[in-house]
Design a protein around this motif. Structure first.
Motif, PDB file in Angstrom:
ATOM      1  N   VAL A  17       0.954  -1.141   0.044  1.00  0.00           N
ATOM      2  CA  VAL A  17      -0.425   0.289   0.276  1.00  0.00           C
ATOM      3  C   VAL A  17       0.548   1.364  -0.097  1.00  0.00           C
ATOM      4  O   VAL A  17       0.651   2.343  -0.778  1.00  0.00           O
ATOM      5  N   LEU A  18       2.192   1.733   0.544  1.00  0.00           N
ATOM      6  CA  LEU A  18       3.160   2.448   1.143  1.00  0.00           C
ATOM      7  C   LEU A  18       3.653   2.668  -0.476  1.00  0.00           C
ATOM      8  O   LEU A  18       3.503   3.717  -1.068  1.00  0.00           O
ATOM      9  N   SER A  19       4.235   1.469  -0.098  1.00  0.00           N
ATOM     10  CA  SER A  19       4.553   1.836  -2.445  1.00  0.00           C
ATOM     11  C   SER A  19       3.705   2.290  -3.657  1.00  0.00           C
ATOM     12  O   SER A  19       3.868   3.072  -4.077  1.00  0.00           O
ATOM     13  N   SER A  20       2.679   1.631  -3.205  1.00  0.00           N
ATOM     14  CA  SER A  20       1.532   2.040  -4.047  1.00  0.00           C
ATOM     15  C   SER A  20       1.189   3.342  -4.226  1.00  0.00           C
ATOM     16  O   SER A  20       1.100   4.251  -5.209  1.00  0.00           O
ATOM     17  N   ILE A  21       0.585   4.402  -2.881  1.00  0.00           N
ATOM     18  CA  ILE A  21       0.548   5.411  -2.522  1.00  0.00           C
ATOM     19  C   ILE A  21       2.024   6.310  -2.900  1.00  0.00           C
ATOM     20  O   ILE A  21       1.451   7.334  -4.044  1.00  0.00           O
ATOM     21  N   GLY A  22       2.923   6.106  -2.445  1.00  0.00           N
ATOM     22  CA  GLY A  22       4.492   6.915  -3.463  1.00  0.00           C
ATOM     23  C   GLY A  22       4.290   6.930  -5.009  1.00  0.00           C
ATOM     24  O   GLY A  22       4.650   7.754  -5.487  1.00  0.00           O
ATOM     25  N   ILE A  23       3.761   5.692  -5.521  1.00  0.00           N
ATOM     26  CA  ILE A  23       3.886   5.913  -7.180  1.00  0.00           C
ATOM     27  C   ILE A  23       2.949   6.591  -7.216  1.00  0.00           C
ATOM     28  O   ILE A  23       2.847   8.117  -8.713  1.00  0.00           O
ATOM     29  N   ASN A  24       1.426   6.417  -6.828  1.00  0.00           N
ATOM     30  CA  ASN A  24       0.387   7.187  -7.228  1.00  0.00           C
ATOM     31  C   ASN A  24       0.712   9.118  -6.770  1.00  0.00           C
ATOM     32  O   ASN A  24       1.155   9.815  -7.716  1.00  0.00           O
ATOM     33  N   ILE A  25       1.780   9.265  -6.146  1.00  0.00           N
ATOM     34  CA  ILE A  25       1.840  10.849  -5.181  1.00  0.00           C
ATOM     35  C   ILE A  25       2.957  11.228  -6.264  1.00  0.00           C
ATOM     36  O   ILE A  25       2.841  12.250  -6.964  1.00  0.00           O
ATOM     37  N   TYR A  26       3.443  10.284  -6.798  1.00  0.00           N
ATOM     38  CA  TYR A  26       5.053  10.805  -7.743  1.00  0.00           C
ATOM     39  C   TYR A  26       4.014  10.918  -9.500  1.00  0.00           C
ATOM     40  O   TYR A  26       4.187  11.935 -10.237  1.00  0.00           O
ATOM     41  N   ALA A  27       3.428   9.375  -9.409  1.00  0.00           N
ATOM     42  CA  ALA A  27       2.162   9.992 -10.662  1.00  0.00           C
ATOM     43  C   ALA A  27       1.383  10.987 -10.702  1.00  0.00           C
ATOM     44  O   ALA A  27       1.729  12.463 -11.869  1.00  0.00           O
ATOM     45  N   TYR A  28       1.281  11.375  -9.641  1.00  0.00           N
ATOM     46  CA  TYR A  28      -0.050  12.964  -9.579  1.00  0.00           C
ATOM     47  C   TYR A  28       0.731  14.552  -9.687  1.00  0.00           C
ATOM     48  O   TYR A  28       0.813  14.705 -10.809  1.00  0.00           O
ATOM     49  N   THR A  29       2.317  13.961  -9.229  1.00  0.00           N
ATOM     50  CA  THR A  29       3.143  15.390  -9.141  1.00  0.00           C
ATOM     51  C   THR A  29       3.333  15.497 -10.692  1.00  0.00           C
ATOM     52  O   THR A  29       3.720  17.143 -11.289  1.00  0.00           O
ATOM     53  N   VAL A  30       4.187  14.422 -11.415  1.00  0.00           N
ATOM     54  CA  VAL A  30       3.906  14.421 -13.179  1.00  0.00           C
ATOM     55  C   VAL A  30       3.066  14.985 -14.026  1.00  0.00           C
ATOM     56  O   VAL A  30       3.432  16.051 -14.558  1.00  0.00           O
ATOM     57  N   ILE A  31       2.147  14.343 -13.734  1.00  0.00           N
ATOM     58  CA  ILE A  31       0.515  14.901 -14.355  1.00  0.00           C
ATOM     59  C   ILE A  31       0.391  16.382 -14.249  1.00  0.00           C
ATOM     60  O   ILE A  31      -0.199  16.882 -14.878  1.00  0.00           O
TER      61      ILE A  31
ATOM     62  N   ILE B  71      -0.094  19.358 -16.582  1.00  0.00           N
ATOM     63  CA  ILE B  71      -0.941  20.273 -17.256  1.00  0.00           C
ATOM     64  C   ILE B  71      -0.903  21.563 -16.783  1.00  0.00           C
ATOM     65  O   ILE B  71      -0.672  22.393 -17.772  1.00  0.00           O
ATOM     66  N   TYR B  72       0.414  21.767 -16.239  1.00  0.00           N
ATOM     67  CA  TYR B  72       0.552  23.660 -15.491  1.00  0.00           C
ATOM     68  C   TYR B  72       1.043  23.901 -16.299  1.00  0.00           C
ATOM     69  O   TYR B  72       1.440  25.313 -17.229  1.00  0.00           O
ATOM     70  N   GLU B  73       2.596  23.419 -16.863  1.00  0.00           N
ATOM     71  CA  GLU B  73       3.328  23.369 -17.909  1.00  0.00           C
ATOM     72  C   GLU B  73       2.195  23.385 -19.586  1.00  0.00           C
ATOM     73  O   GLU B  73       2.845  24.847 -20.157  1.00  0.00           O
ATOM     74  N   GLN B  74       1.454  22.798 -19.876  1.00  0.00           N
ATOM     75  CA  GLN B  74       1.173  22.667 -21.089  1.00  0.00           C
ATOM     76  C   GLN B  74      -0.350  23.872 -21.105  1.00  0.00           C
ATOM     77  O   GLN B  74      -0.129  24.775 -21.897  1.00  0.00           O
ATOM     78  N   SER B  75      -0.416  23.800 -20.040  1.00  0.00           N
ATOM     79  CA  SER B  75      -1.055  25.594 -19.382  1.00  0.00           C
ATOM     80  C   SER B  75      -0.651  26.501 -19.994  1.00  0.00           C
ATOM     81  O   SER B  75      -1.034  28.070 -20.382  1.00  0.00           O
ATOM     82  N   ARG B  76       0.504  26.832 -19.471  1.00  0.00           N
ATOM     83  CA  ARG B  76       1.269  27.779 -19.075  1.00  0.00           C
ATOM     84  C   ARG B  76       1.961  27.968 -20.757  1.00  0.00           C
ATOM     85  O   ARG B  76       2.699  29.436 -21.788  1.00  0.00           O
ATOM     86  N   SER B  77       2.013  27.479 -21.506  1.00  0.00           N
ATOM     87  CA  SER B  77       3.258  27.319 -23.016  1.00  0.00           C
ATOM     88  C   SER B  77       2.310  27.909 -23.979  1.00  0.00           C
ATOM     89  O   SER B  77       2.270  28.873 -24.366  1.00  0.00           O
ATOM     90  N   GLU B  78       0.558  28.068 -23.888  1.00  0.00           N
ATOM     91  CA  GLU B  78      -0.196  27.616 -24.654  1.00  0.00           C
ATOM     92  C   GLU B  78      -0.793  30.361 -23.736  1.00  0.00           C
ATOM     93  O   GLU B  78      -0.715  30.572 -24.912  1.00  0.00           O
TER      94      GLU B  78
END
Length: 460
Positions: free
Chosen positions: A26-40, A44-51
């Motif tokens: 569970v902790l490993s999965s949560i850690g992976i999800n947090i990392y994935a959320y941070t990357v996503i 999204i922020y970079e795409q929005s600002r690039s426009e």
């Protein structure tokens, strides 16, 4: 059992293994999800600002080349454009101002009072009502004016909120998968122990030690544990069978000497002559020594066969050992008129227990002389092979019948032709057991009436 006593459940290896695996998963999965959320979210922020960056550079180019009117025409050309656009003169006035419908809570007065940042970069504002956030990019132009483009963060935050909810609801199946995975791994990890327990329970309940744990060849570590356990059971079974055989042999073969001792003592008690009593004591001592030798030899055979015989291995010269034995039995052979010949290299070394090898050669030479008639011959040879040292003791004696060849290694076995000779029937059993304890083996070739040849093979 666990339901009646929860403490046993908490202390069980299965519960601990499942718990630790579930927590780790569970902790490993949560850690992976947090990392994935941070990357996503970063993407999204970079795409929005690039426009926004692309649009503000495009508007800058229009303004620099065609002036304010061209900029105003381009800005108000698309009514559905979601971007906030503002051109601020050097005096701070808004010469161009476009507020999109999505910014419904933002009015020109609010803009004039709050969006006054003329430093190059990004700024954040709220509408002051529902705390909705906006971000504005300010670009300083060459003539001292400033160009601003802003966008609402609502859509972006809504998207990220949905992603966060997906990750939040994913925790439940993650915990479930972790628990199921823990159950599977615990079952796989503890299955060999469970099988060992079942085997031990079977041995305890039935007293049959020939039961073994089957090997599934699914995991190397599990197979090693089971293999060692089965090897241990084999060792125990061998020891028990060896003890049983020794007891059976002793019980069977002690009857004759014990009967003889009793008969000698009874005769001595009935006689009043001093010489008869002395002779009876001598006979009793001889029988006692015979019994002692038989017991010692049986114990040596049993220890060697079960692998518990204590050996003192050293680098010995086989030639010197053979010479000692030949010298020891030379007088016996000479008295009987038997010629003993030897043939081997000057030096022939092997790692073995010197005293035990002496016992082996002494028994073989003693048998060869004992069962070879007067005028016969005994040859002792020793040669080195590629992986072994071979010692051959050949005689021209009475030989051994085909029917008896398989039985001569048994404890206390005496063939028909050997019953006329004095002995215990343990010599060849001891030879085979000692050589086996040295990881070697013994072979025999014999022709009745022509003699026998015993070959001792020792690892070089």
């Amino acid at each position: 059992m666990f339901l009646k006593n929860p403490k046993l459940l908490l202390k069980s290896n299965s519960f601990r293994l499942i718990t630790w695996y579930t927590v780790f998963f569970v902790l490993s999965s949560i850690g992976i999800n947090i990392y994935a959320y941070t990357v996503i979210s970063s993407f999204i922020y970079e795409q929005s600002r690039s426009e926004v960056e692309e649009d503000i550079l495009e508007l800058e180019e229009i303004y620099e080349e065609n002036g304010v009117e061209a900029l105003r025409l381009d800005v108000f050309e698309d009514e559905n454009d979601p971007f906030f656009v503002r051109l601020i003169t050097r005096e701070g006035a808004s010469s161009v101002l476009r507020i999109p419908e999505e910014w419904e809570n933002i009015n020109p007065g609010y803009v004039e009072g709050n969006i006054l940042h003329t430093q190059d970069g990004w700024a954040y504002i709220t509408d002051g009502r529902d705390e909705q956030q906006y971000e504005v990019r300010t670009l300083l132009l060459a003539d001292g004016s400033a160009l601003q483009i802003g966008q609402t963060m609502e859509k972006r935050e809504n998207l990220l909120s949905k992603i966060r909810k997906v990750y939040l609801f994913a925790i439940i199946p993650i915990v479930l998968l972790g628990y199921l995975g823990g159950l599977f791994i615990a079952d796989r990890a503890l299955n060999p122990i469970r099988r060992l327990i079942n085997t031990l329970d079977s041995i305890v309940s039935t007293s049959k030690i020939d039961v073994r744990v089957s090997e599934e060849h699914a995991d190397k570590l599990h197979d090693e544990i089971i293999s060692l356990f089965n090897t241990m059971l084999d060792k125990i079974e061998t020891l028990i069978n060896g003890m049983r055989n020794v007891l059976d042999n002793v019980a069977h073969d002690l009857r004759t000497p014990m009967t003889r001792l009793r008969g000698t003592a009874e005769v001595a008690l009935q006689s009043e002559k001093r010489d008869d009593l002395r002779e009876a004591l001598v006979d009793c001592i001889e029988e006692s020594e015979r019994i002692q030798i038989m017991l010692d030899t049986l114990m040596d055979v049993s220890e060697a066969e079960t692998g518990v015989m204590k050996l003192n291995p050293e680098n010995i010269d086989v030639v010197s050992v053979i010479d000692d034995i030949v010298d020891l039995y030379g007088y016996v052979a000479e008295e009987k008129g038997i010629t003993v010949k030897t043939g081997f290299p000057k030096e022939l070394y092997v790692t073995a227990d010197r005293n035990r090898i002496r016992q082996v050669l002494a028994n073989l030479l003693d048998n060869a002389i004992k069962y070879t008639p007067s005028g016969g011959r005994v040859d002792i040879e020793a040669v080195r092979g590629e992986k072994e040292v071979r010692i051959i003791v050949k005689d021209t004696g009475v030989g051994i019948s085909v029917n008896e060849l398989d039985n001569i290694w048994d404890r206390l076995y005496r063939g028909d032709k050997s019953r006329t000779q004095r002995g215990l029937g343990l010599g060849l059993s001891l030879v085979k057991a000692i050589v086996g304890a040295h990881k070697g083996y013994v072979e025999v070739l014999s022709t009745p009436g022509a003699g026998s040849a015993f070959s001792v093979h020792l690892p070089a």
